[in-house]
Design a protein around this motif. Structure first.
Motif: not given
Length: 301
Positions: A25, A36, A39-40, A42-43, A147, A205, A208-209, A212
């Motif tokens: 990420p 962002s 990364c969003n 990827l969720r 984030s 996770s 990703m956080n 951002t």
């Protein structure tokens, strides 16, 4: 292949998987104009189903593998020292391990500075988030890792991230010890599979956080690397203690504490989060994971 070689290979596998899932990420966010959005994207709710499956496998691992084996080893070690008791020592040590992990998490939460004492807990998450006890995006601008692309940066944000990193590292170290104290190769491989999937989801996770947030790129990389290294360090500690103890009383106690750690992961971080939303598919995934390991346990070794 002897047990030591398998231990070393699983240690390296845990390190590589955590590094890869936490740093990907960061790389994508670094190359993207809108981190962002990347990364969003990827969720995915698929992670929740995988986590539910892992929860079911962990449940079977603790109650059908770790606790029975640890009870047998602990009773044998106590009898060698002239102690013969009907007290459920194995269950006692397992519960102590459970409360040690929960105490560490509670103290970490209390040490984390909060602007709003009545706000959501550090470990509270939204049902759509794949990360659980350590979800940094569950809070707003006062969260452990902000984030928001427009959130204010500064020393406070770095302090929140440091507290989060300590909690994650201690937790990952305890899970690594659970791998290091395994003395049966088949149990080690199954536990490695479960732990590496669980830690990879957490690493993804976390990455990703952190990606951002408004921390500098070197600080983000260090955060991911420290988290990734903590699990293998714990496995190395467990392996050294087991080798020095020769599978004696100390190893049995460590196995019990490790079982308590995984028990906490199972109920407080995985099943309690994934199943509370009433998603029938998540429940089914958890049952399949449990049934799979329960069926394999019934097979002759």
């Amino acid at each position: 292949m002897d047990l030591i070689t398998v231990q070393v290979l699983t240690l390296l596998g845990l390190l590589v998987s955590c590094l890869a899932f936490s740093l990907v990420p960061l790389i994508l966010a670094w190359k993207a104009s809108r981190p962002s959005a990347i990364c969003n994207g990827l969720r995915s709710r698929f992670l929740g189903k995988v986590n539910s499956f892992v929860g079911g496998v962990l449940l079977a691992t603790v109650f059908l593998h770790m606790v029975p084996e640890m009870r047998e080893d602990l009773e044998a070690s106590l009898r060698e020292r002239g102690i013969d008791t009907d007290y459920p020592m194995a269950e006692l040590v397992t519960c102590i391990g459970f409360f040690i992990v929960h105490l560490v998490e509670t103290l970490t939460s209390l040490c984390s500075p909060h602007d709003h004492p009545d706000g959501p807990s550090q470990y509270e998450t939204r049902s759509s988030e794949p990360i659980h006890m350590d979800n940094p995006s569950a809070r707003s601008s006062d969260g452990l890792v902000d984030s928001s692309d427009n959130a204010p940066s500064g020393g406070k944000n770095a302090l929140h991230t440091l507290v989060l990193l300590v909690a994650l590292s201690v937790h990952a170290t305890l899970e690594g010890i659970a791998l290091g104290v395994q003395t049966v190769q088949s149990s080690l491989l199954w536990l490695f599979f479960v732990v590496v999937v669980h830690k990879s989801i957490l690493a993804l996770s976390l990455g990703m956080n952190v990606a951002t947030g408004n921390l500098s790129l070197p600080y983000k990389v260090v955060t991911c690397v420290v988290f990734s290294v903590s699990g293998p360090v714990g496995q190395g500690i467990g392996l050294l203690v087991t080798d020095a103890d020769g599978g004696g009383l100390v190893t049995s106690i460590l196995q019990g504490l490790a079982a308590g750690t995984l028990l906490h992961v199972t109920f407080m971080e995985v099943l309690s989060k994934e199943l509370k939303g009433g998603d029938l598919l998540c429940v089914l995934c958890a049952i399949i994971g449990f049934a799979l390991l329960a069926g394999l346990t019934a097979l002759p070794e």
